[in-house]
Write an enzyme that holds these catalytic residues in place. Structure first.
Site, mmCIF file in Angstrom:
data_model
loop_
_atom_site.group_PDB
_atom_site.id
_atom_site.type_symbol
_atom_site.label_atom_id
_atom_site.label_comp_id
_atom_site.label_asym_id
_atom_site.label_seq_id
_atom_site.Cartn_x
_atom_site.Cartn_y
_atom_site.Cartn_z
ATOM 1 N N ASP A 39 0.846 -1.194 0.000
ATOM 2 C CA ASP A 39 0.000 0.000 0.000
ATOM 3 C C ASP A 39 0.885 1.249 0.000
ATOM 4 O OD1 ASP A 39 0.683 0.639 2.651
ATOM 5 O OD2 ASP A 39 -1.119 -0.302 3.476
ATOM 6 N N LYS A 60 -5.248 2.212 -0.874
ATOM 7 C CA LYS A 60 -6.098 3.383 -0.786
ATOM 8 C C LYS A 60 -5.350 4.466 -0.060
ATOM 9 C CE LYS A 60 -9.984 0.403 -0.836
ATOM 10 N NZ LYS A 60 -11.408 0.419 -0.835
ATOM 11 N N MET A 175 -5.975 8.396 10.738
ATOM 12 C CA MET A 175 -6.723 8.990 9.614
ATOM 13 C C MET A 175 -7.668 10.103 10.057
ATOM 14 S SD MET A 175 -7.619 5.541 7.421
ATOM 15 C CE MET A 175 -7.965 4.435 8.772
HETATM 16 N N1 SAH Z 1 -2.198 -0.351 9.483
HETATM 17 C C1 SAH Z 1 -1.638 0.955 9.800
HETATM 18 C C2 SAH Z 1 -2.690 2.029 9.782
HETATM 19 C C3 SAH Z 1 -3.358 2.213 8.434
HETATM 20 S S1 SAH Z 1 -4.508 3.527 8.417
HETATM 21 C C4 SAH Z 1 -0.922 0.888 11.157
HETATM 22 O O1 SAH Z 1 -1.069 -0.105 11.882
HETATM 23 O O2 SAH Z 1 -0.209 1.823 11.500
HETATM 24 C C5 SAH Z 1 -3.516 4.869 7.859
HETATM 25 C C6 SAH Z 1 -3.220 5.819 8.992
HETATM 26 O O3 SAH Z 1 -2.210 5.286 9.837
HETATM 27 C C7 SAH Z 1 -2.693 7.175 8.582
HETATM 28 O O4 SAH Z 1 -3.716 8.032 8.158
HETATM 29 C C8 SAH Z 1 -2.060 7.628 9.881
HETATM 30 O O5 SAH Z 1 -3.040 8.053 10.789
HETATM 31 C C9 SAH Z 1 -1.474 6.328 10.412
HETATM 32 N N2 SAH Z 1 -0.063 6.147 10.040
HETATM 33 C C10 SAH Z 1 0.469 5.105 9.398
HETATM 34 N N3 SAH Z 1 1.808 5.253 9.255
HETATM 35 C C11 SAH Z 1 2.129 6.423 9.842
HETATM 36 C C12 SAH Z 1 3.340 7.134 10.058
HETATM 37 N N4 SAH Z 1 4.517 6.684 9.631
HETATM 38 N N5 SAH Z 1 3.286 8.316 10.711
HETATM 39 C C13 SAH Z 1 2.115 8.786 11.176
HETATM 40 N N6 SAH Z 1 0.940 8.173 11.006
HETATM 41 C C14 SAH Z 1 0.935 6.996 10.347
#
Ligand code: SAH
Length: 249
Positions: A39, A60, A175
């Protein structure tokens, strides 16, 4: 390390970005993969571990339906049936707001063999890179993880924000950037103080990580003024104040 059989899909968590946060299982999967379907959140440093594989970006972004989930599921099944070792690579942990469950259920329905390799989620590991502990004994004994929007891109109507404000000493939002004004307003309407500390961590664990410290009342305004945007994790609670002493990066 486990052998990756042909024709299987391994659902792998890539962590928040710093490749050092990959698990040994994740690295073994990337090294053996024929194809890596990732992704948009997966960092280039992480993808570098898949040097022998075909890389395909399917995901997405920010709630915009760039590709429909059934198409992703179908692609995973088709690549597995073609006899490839397929890694489905997701930012953070695959089961934390990552649609990992939907993809596993599609594999189950199609009779495709699979394995799940968890990853470090942004809401814990990403905050840690900003010096913010998800729990700290003197501060909070519970933490709640929420998504700021649902699959339609709207703030989830189903959430009882008043109850959320009362339930946990730390609220961690994924998000949430586009709905911060509304979410903060609802939490304050529900009784959470406007001076509750808020931290916004953008690109957590990556070299260009940015951290904004603000308050519930000031969050939407300060986010707009700072230019901080997705991907960002938002933490709400007194634990954010520990950052002053615990910041290490
Ligand atoms: N599966 C992922 C989350 C996916 S939803 C997890 O466990 O982290 C996507 C959201 O994750 C983004 O909008 C943000 O809120 C957060 N996110 C993912 N990677 C990030 C990063 N490196 N820094 C800050 N927020 C992050």
């Amino acid at each position: 390390m486990s052998d990756f059989p042909k024709g299987e899909v391994w659902l792998v968590g890539a962590g928040p970005g710093d490749a050092g946060l990959l698990t040994l299982h994740a690295v073994a999967a990337l090294k053996q993969a024929d194809i890596v379907v990732h992704d948009a959140l997966v960092s280039t440093d992480v993808l570098a571990y898949a040097d022998g594989a075909e890389l395909v970006l399917l995901g997405k972004r920010g709630g915009r339906p760039s590709i429909k989930q059934p198409e992703i599921n179908a692609r995973l099944v088709a690549e597995a049936r073609a006899g490839k070792r397929v890694v489905r690579l997701k930012g953070g942990d695959p089961f934390m707001f990552g649609r990992g469950a939907e993809e596993v259920l599609a594999l189950v329905a199609a009779g495709v063999g699979f394995r799940v390799i968890p990853g470090i989620t942004a809401g814990i590991g990403g905050l840690a890179y900003a010096g913010i502990p998800a729990t700290a004994r003197q501060v909070n004994s519970s933490v709640i993880f929420l998504t700021g929007h649902d699959h339609t891109g709207l703030s989830p109507e189903g959430i009882d924000w008043q109850a959320v404000g009362k339930a946990a000493g730390m609220i961690v939002l994924y998000m949430a950037m586009r709905h911060m004004a509304e979410i903060a307003g609802r939490l304050m309407d529900g009784g959470l103080a406007g001076d509750t500390p808020v931290a916004v961590v953008m690109n957590a664990s990556l070299p260009d990580m940015r951290v904004l410290e603000t308050t519930l009342a000031g969050a939407a305004r300060d986010i707009a003024a700072s230019g901080i945007g997705a991907p960002a994790i938002v933490s709400i609670g007194k634990g954010n104040l520990l950052r002053e002493q615990m910041m290490w990066r």
